[in-house]
Design a protein around this motif. Structure first.
Motif, short mmCIF file in Angstrom:
data_model
loop_
_atom_site.label_atom_id
_atom_site.label_comp_id
_atom_site.label_asym_id
_atom_site.label_seq_id
_atom_site.Cartn_x
_atom_site.Cartn_y
_atom_site.Cartn_z
N TYR A 40 11.01 0.56 0.02
CA TYR A 40 10.12 -0.60 -0.03
C TYR A 40 10.88 -1.92 -0.08
O TYR A 40 10.56 -2.86 0.65
CB TYR A 40 9.20 -0.47 -1.25
N VAL B 10 0.30 5.67 -7.56
CA VAL B 10 -0.93 6.40 -7.92
C VAL B 10 -0.63 7.89 -8.08
O VAL B 10 -1.16 8.54 -8.99
CB VAL B 10 -2.03 6.17 -6.86
N ARG B 11 0.23 8.42 -7.23
CA ARG B 11 0.63 9.83 -7.38
C ARG B 11 1.31 10.05 -8.73
O ARG B 11 1.08 11.07 -9.40
CB ARG B 11 1.60 10.22 -6.26
N ALA C 147 0.83 -1.20 0.00
CA ALA C 147 0.00 0.00 0.00
C ALA C 147 0.87 1.26 0.00
O ALA C 147 0.54 2.25 -0.66
CB ALA C 147 -0.92 -0.01 1.22
N PHE C 148 1.98 1.19 0.72
CA PHE C 148 2.93 2.31 0.76
C PHE C 148 3.47 2.60 -0.65
O PHE C 148 3.47 3.75 -1.12
CB PHE C 148 4.07 1.98 1.71
N LEU D 88 2.20 1.55 -3.53
CA LEU D 88 1.10 1.86 -4.44
C LEU D 88 0.66 3.32 -4.32
O LEU D 88 0.25 3.93 -5.31
CB LEU D 88 -0.08 0.93 -4.16
N TYR D 89 0.74 3.88 -3.13
CA TYR D 89 0.38 5.27 -2.93
C TYR D 89 1.22 6.18 -3.84
O TYR D 89 0.69 7.09 -4.48
CB TYR D 89 0.59 5.65 -1.46
N TYR D 90 2.51 5.91 -3.89
CA TYR D 90 3.40 6.74 -4.72
C TYR D 90 3.22 6.43 -6.20
O TYR D 90 3.43 7.32 -7.05
CB TYR D 90 4.85 6.54 -4.29
#
Length: 306
Positions: free
Chosen positions: A293, A273-274, A266-267, A269-271
């Motif tokens: 990661y 998506v950004r 999730a960590f 994936l957050y970046y």
């Protein structure tokens, strides 16, 4: 008068010695730079993970150290020879123009000899001190990186995918160094590092797109001027990476392992998506996130080693 002359001679000699010492230090620093120490840190980390996860019973520290020494030598030689092959084009990009070869601080002949010596020494060290399989994998990595991936960087954007194969080999070198057969679990670990390279290196390609283009490197597809395809590619490979880490092939995954992997995913994936939302501001963040990661994921896998 003689005392003055003697004093001047002593001062001149001291200055000469200090100058020579500075030159030697500078030269050694340039040779060290040729080995790409920041990349070698990643290689040593993934090799260690492979060795540890393949080990059964108490960890053989001497075996791990020997595997790391041989792998480091081959990796350093590969990095040096790669820069020797690309010395002309490295001088055309802002990111690499100050490297020792294009800047003229190390000659072409010196770099070639240095790279060959490191590579041969590393291959022989693995073969004689560790085992033949680890040596074979290391030399195969060197050859495929130098003679397949490196030339393809100037021919096709598929070079990132092709280069991901030698890029993921340190996991198998470490695995083989522990004396274990290359099984499904080993290939699963290989797959993690293979997939991780796409968000990591494509983020770099987006950051330095103009620089790469100036030197004739085709790191990104020519049709993808707005980077939509590349950003979608990063998203797909990241989702695949999260899946393979959360549900590893050939290894049981308990609740604690699954939670840790999903949080790590999730960590990242957050970046991602950004980046998908904004290529201009998201690439640098994803690059740094990917660096954080990988060691976390490897640590979780090692802690939950079957």
């Amino acid at each position: 008068m003689n005392r003055v002359k003697i004093g001047d001679m002593a001062t001149s000699s001291l200055r000469t010695n200090l100058f020579d010492a500075k030159l030697l230090t500078s030269k050694l620093r340039d040779y060290y730079t040729l080995t790409k120490p920041e990349v070698n840190l990643l290689i040593l980390m993934t090799t260690s993970a492979g060795y540890y996860m393949a080990s059964r019973g108490p960890l053989r520290v001497a075996g791990l150290i020997n595997t790391l020494i041989g792998t480091l030598l081959v990796a350093s030689g590969t990095a040096t020879l790669n820069q020797w092959m690309e010395r002309t084009w490295d001088g055309q990009t802002r990111r690499t123009a100050r490297r020792p070869l294009p800047a003229g601080r190390v000659s072409s002949g010196e770099a070639l000899i240095f790279g060959v010596l490191l590579s041969v020494t590393g291959g022989l060290y693995l073969a004689l001190v560790v085992n033949s399989l680890s040596a074979l994998l290391a030399i195969s990595t060197l050859l495929s990186y130098l003679f397949v991936y490196t030339p393809l960087k100037r021919k096709t954007a598929l070079c990132t995918m092709i280069g991901a194969f030698p890029g993921a080999m340190p996991t198998l070198i470490g695995w083989a160094g522990a004396g274990a057969a290359i099984n499904l679990h080993a290939w699963s670990l290989f797959g993690v590092l293979f997939l991780w390279q796409f968000p990591h290196f494509l983020a770099i390609a987006l950051m330095y797109r103009d620089d790469y283009s100036r030197a004739g490197y085709r790191m990104l597809p020519s049709f993808d001027r707005d980077s939509r395809f590349t950003r979608a590619e990063i998203l797909v490979f990241t989702l695949a990476l999260i899946l393979i880490t959360a549900f590893p092939v050939g290894a049981p995954a308990g609740p604690a392992y699954l939670i840790a992997m999903l949080l790590s995913g999730a960590f990242l994936l957050y970046y991602v998506v950004r980046l998908v939302k904004s290529a201009k501001t998201g690439a640098s963040g994803l690059l740094h996130a990917s660096v954080l990661y990988l060691p976390v994921v490897l640590a979780v896998m090692m802690f939950h080693r079957p």
